[in-house]
Design a protein around this motif. Sequence first.
Motif, PDB file in Angstrom:
ATOM      1  N   GLY A 241      73.322  44.803  70.964  1.00 32.12           N
ATOM      2  CA  GLY A 241      72.442  44.227  71.720  1.00 32.12           C
ATOM      3  C   GLY A 241      71.060  44.624  71.715  1.00 32.12           C
ATOM      4  N   SER A 242      70.676  44.928  70.745  1.00 28.10           N
ATOM      5  CA  SER A 242      69.256  45.291  70.194  1.00 28.10           C
ATOM      6  C   SER A 242      68.404  44.158  70.087  1.00 28.10           C
ATOM      7  CB  SER A 242      69.261  46.395  69.225  1.00 28.10           C
ATOM      8  OG  SER A 242      69.520  45.847  68.086  1.00 28.10           O
ATOM      9  N   ALA A 243      68.849  43.053  69.270  1.00 32.14           N
ATOM     10  CA  ALA A 243      68.165  41.713  69.028  1.00 32.14           C
ATOM     11  C   ALA A 243      68.212  40.769  69.943  1.00 32.14           C
ATOM     12  CB  ALA A 243      68.555  41.506  67.451  1.00 32.14           C
ATOM     13  N   TYR A 244      67.054  40.212  70.467  1.00 30.66           N
ATOM     14  CA  TYR A 244      67.239  39.076  71.304  1.00 30.66           C
ATOM     15  C   TYR A 244      66.734  37.829  70.551  1.00 30.66           C
ATOM     16  CZ  TYR A 244      66.617  36.326  75.571  1.00 30.66           C
ATOM     17  OH  TYR A 244      66.564  35.408  76.720  1.00 30.66           O
ATOM     18  N   PHE A 245      67.800  36.941  70.409  1.00 28.84           N
ATOM     19  CA  PHE A 245      67.318  35.786  69.426  1.00 28.84           C
ATOM     20  C   PHE A 245      68.272  34.489  70.106  1.00 28.84           C
ATOM     21  CE2 PHE A 245      68.612  33.139  65.819  1.00 28.84           C
ATOM     22  CZ  PHE A 245      67.401  33.205  65.307  1.00 28.84           C
ATOM     23  N   GLY A 246      67.552  33.466  70.057  1.00 27.28           N
ATOM     24  CA  GLY A 246      68.158  32.197  70.455  1.00 27.28           C
ATOM     25  C   GLY A 246      68.634  32.273  72.033  1.00 27.28           C
ATOM     26  N   GLY A 247      67.915  33.142  72.920  1.00 32.42           N
ATOM     27  CA  GLY A 247      68.294  33.351  74.181  1.00 32.42           C
ATOM     28  C   GLY A 247      69.404  34.148  74.534  1.00 32.42           C
ATOM     29  N   GLU A 248      69.768  35.090  73.581  1.00 31.28           N
ATOM     30  CA  GLU A 248      71.027  35.994  73.790  1.00 31.28           C
ATOM     31  C   GLU A 248      70.740  37.149  73.190  1.00 31.28           C
ATOM     32  OE1 GLU A 248      74.764  35.392  71.753  1.00 31.28           O
ATOM     33  OE2 GLU A 248      73.941  33.523  70.942  1.00 31.28           O
ATOM     34  N   HIS A 249      71.277  38.300  73.699  1.00 32.57           N
ATOM     35  CA  HIS A 249      71.375  39.452  72.712  1.00 32.57           C
ATOM     36  C   HIS A 249      72.239  39.544  71.863  1.00 32.57           C
ATOM     37  CE1 HIS A 249      68.249  41.399  75.207  1.00 32.57           C
ATOM     38  NE2 HIS A 249      68.795  40.697  76.560  1.00 32.57           N
ATOM     39  N   ARG A 250      72.041  40.027  70.597  1.00 40.28           N
ATOM     40  CA  ARG A 250      73.043  39.913  69.544  1.00 40.28           C
ATOM     41  C   ARG A 250      72.817  41.484  68.990  1.00 40.28           C
ATOM     42  NH1 ARG A 250      72.489  35.533  65.431  1.00 40.28           N
ATOM     43  NH2 ARG A 250      74.313  36.592  64.674  1.00 40.28           N
ATOM     44  N   ASP A 251      74.053  41.897  68.334  1.00 41.21           N
ATOM     45  CA  ASP A 251      74.152  43.339  67.636  1.00 41.21           C
ATOM     46  C   ASP A 251      73.281  42.996  66.519  1.00 41.21           C
ATOM     47  OD1 ASP A 251      75.673  43.969  69.688  1.00 41.21           O
ATOM     48  OD2 ASP A 251      77.726  43.814  68.388  1.00 41.21           O
ATOM     49  N   GLU A 252      72.879  44.371  66.009  1.00 37.80           N
ATOM     50  CA  GLU A 252      72.008  44.372  64.746  1.00 37.80           C
ATOM     51  C   GLU A 252      72.405  45.525  63.776  1.00 37.80           C
ATOM     52  OE1 GLU A 252      67.290  44.624  63.661  1.00 37.80           O
ATOM     53  OE2 GLU A 252      68.035  45.543  65.489  1.00 37.80           O
ATOM     54  N   LEU A 253      72.713  44.979  62.819  1.00 43.12           N
ATOM     55  CA  LEU A 253      73.281  46.230  61.809  1.00 43.12           C
ATOM     56  C   LEU A 253      71.929  46.790  61.337  1.00 43.12           C
ATOM     57  CD1 LEU A 253      75.276  47.397  59.595  1.00 43.12           C
ATOM     58  CD2 LEU A 253      75.048  45.586  58.064  1.00 43.12           C
ATOM     59  N   VAL A 254      72.102  48.249  61.241  1.00 46.03           N
ATOM     60  CA  VAL A 254      70.773  48.987  60.547  1.00 46.03           C
ATOM     61  C   VAL A 254      71.190  49.542  59.386  1.00 46.03           C
ATOM     62  CG1 VAL A 254      69.586  50.963  61.355  1.00 46.03           C
ATOM     63  CG2 VAL A 254      70.090  49.410  63.163  1.00 46.03           C
ATOM     64  N   MET A 255      70.106  49.392  58.401  1.00 43.64           N
ATOM     65  CA  MET A 255      70.178  49.884  56.960  1.00 43.64           C
ATOM     66  C   MET A 255      69.179  50.671  56.761  1.00 43.64           C
ATOM     67  SD  MET A 255      72.202  46.688  54.997  1.00 43.64           S
ATOM     68  CE  MET A 255      72.844  47.383  53.726  1.00 43.64           C
ATOM     69  N   SER A 256      69.279  51.662  55.892  1.00 43.32           N
ATOM     70  CA  SER A 256      68.207  52.557  55.352  1.00 43.32           C
ATOM     71  C   SER A 256      68.237  52.755  54.136  1.00 43.32           C
ATOM     72  CB  SER A 256      67.958  53.696  56.239  1.00 43.32           C
ATOM     73  OG  SER A 256      69.219  54.676  56.025  1.00 43.32           O
ATOM     74  N   LEU A 257      67.186  53.279  53.526  1.00 41.87           N
ATOM     75  CA  LEU A 257      66.925  53.824  52.224  1.00 41.87           C
ATOM     76  C   LEU A 257      66.114  54.847  52.195  1.00 41.87           C
ATOM     77  CD1 LEU A 257      67.471  53.272  49.182  1.00 41.87           C
ATOM     78  CD2 LEU A 257      65.602  51.776  48.930  1.00 41.87           C
ATOM     79  N   LEU A 258      66.430  56.168  51.657  1.00 37.47           N
ATOM     80  CA  LEU A 258      65.812  57.393  51.624  1.00 37.47           C
ATOM     81  C   LEU A 258      65.068  57.617  50.192  1.00 37.47           C
ATOM     82  CD1 LEU A 258      68.323  59.733  53.483  1.00 37.47           C
ATOM     83  CD2 LEU A 258      66.417  58.270  54.464  1.00 37.47           C
ATOM     84  N   ARG A 259      63.699  58.033  50.252  1.00 33.86           N
ATOM     85  CA  ARG A 259      63.289  58.329  48.982  1.00 33.86           C
ATOM     86  C   ARG A 259      64.237  59.013  47.952  1.00 33.86           C
ATOM     87  NH1 ARG A 259      57.940  58.674  47.086  1.00 33.86           N
ATOM     88  NH2 ARG A 259      57.336  58.387  49.235  1.00 33.86           N
ATOM     89  N   PRO A 260      64.741  60.056  48.157  1.00 34.01           N
ATOM     90  CA  PRO A 260      65.456  60.827  47.333  1.00 34.01           C
ATOM     91  C   PRO A 260      66.513  59.681  46.749  1.00 34.01           C
ATOM     92  CG  PRO A 260      65.362  62.284  49.165  1.00 34.01           C
ATOM     93  CD  PRO A 260      64.805  60.749  49.524  1.00 34.01           C
ATOM     94  N   GLU A 261      67.115  58.771  47.306  1.00 40.36           N
ATOM     95  CA  GLU A 261      68.051  57.948  46.882  1.00 40.36           C
ATOM     96  C   GLU A 261      67.366  57.044  46.004  1.00 40.36           C
ATOM     97  OE1 GLU A 261      70.633  58.064  51.128  1.00 40.36           O
ATOM     98  OE2 GLU A 261      69.601  56.402  50.641  1.00 40.36           O
ATOM     99  N   TRP A 262      66.209  56.543  46.420  1.00 41.51           N
ATOM    100  CA  TRP A 262      65.517  55.591  45.515  1.00 41.51           C
ATOM    101  C   TRP A 262      65.136  56.305  44.213  1.00 41.51           C
ATOM    102  CZ3 TRP A 262      60.655  55.784  43.795  1.00 41.51           C
ATOM    103  CH2 TRP A 262      59.873  54.569  43.311  1.00 41.51           C
ATOM    104  N   GLN A 263      64.572  57.555  44.532  1.00 39.60           N
ATOM    105  CA  GLN A 263      64.122  58.386  43.128  1.00 39.60           C
ATOM    106  C   GLN A 263      65.274  58.207  42.191  1.00 39.60           C
ATOM    107  OE1 GLN A 263      62.580  61.643  45.141  1.00 39.60           O
ATOM    108  NE2 GLN A 263      60.634  60.857  44.521  1.00 39.60           N
ATOM    109  N   ALA A 264      66.682  58.686  42.745  1.00 37.05           N
ATOM    110  CA  ALA A 264      67.752  58.997  41.774  1.00 37.05           C
ATOM    111  C   ALA A 264      68.119  57.646  41.233  1.00 37.05           C
ATOM    112  CB  ALA A 264      68.741  59.358  42.590  1.00 37.05           C
ATOM    113  N   ALA A 265      67.928  56.353  41.979  1.00 36.81           N
ATOM    114  CA  ALA A 265      68.521  55.048  41.161  1.00 36.81           C
ATOM    115  C   ALA A 265      67.182  54.689  40.391  1.00 36.81           C
ATOM    116  CB  ALA A 265      68.608  54.163  42.246  1.00 36.81           C
ATOM    117  N   ASN A 266      66.190  55.161  40.362  1.00 33.97           N
ATOM    118  CA  ASN A 266      64.975  54.700  39.584  1.00 33.97           C
ATOM    119  C   ASN A 266      64.507  55.716  38.643  1.00 33.97           C
ATOM    120  OD1 ASN A 266      64.279  51.925  40.599  1.00 33.97           O
ATOM    121  ND2 ASN A 266      64.757  53.157  42.649  1.00 33.97           N
ATOM    122  N   ALA A 267      65.353  56.680  38.327  1.00 32.60           N
ATOM    123  CA  ALA A 267      65.067  57.642  37.362  1.00 32.60           C
ATOM    124  C   ALA A 267      65.191  57.420  36.068  1.00 32.60           C
ATOM    125  CB  ALA A 267      65.834  59.202  37.635  1.00 32.60           C
TER     126      ALA A 267
END
Length: 85
Positions: A59-85
């Motif tokens: 219920g964290s996103a208010y869109f179109g007059g209603e509260h909707r769930d939001e999927l939270v995604m993240s990327l950490l520096r060590p993960e990015w560094q490993a993928a881009n080494a």
Amino acid sequence: MPSSIRARGQGRRLLAAVVSHAFEVTNVHRLVIGLFPDNLRARRMYEAIGFQAEGISRGSAYFGGEHRDELVMSLLRPEWQAANA
């Protein structure tokens, strides 16, 4: 995003460049993005860049007059560094 951009993958390249810039130019440790859980196209794009799902913020996103769930995604520096080494 216009379909002409989606069809050519420019959105993914643009976001990947923004993420790279953030990690290369700043001291940021963690990037976070939120999206509606049913937006599978966006989720696949974020996962391709390296973001990982953390969970649902109920219920964290208010869109179109209603509260909707939001999927939270993240990327950490060590993960990015490993993928881009």
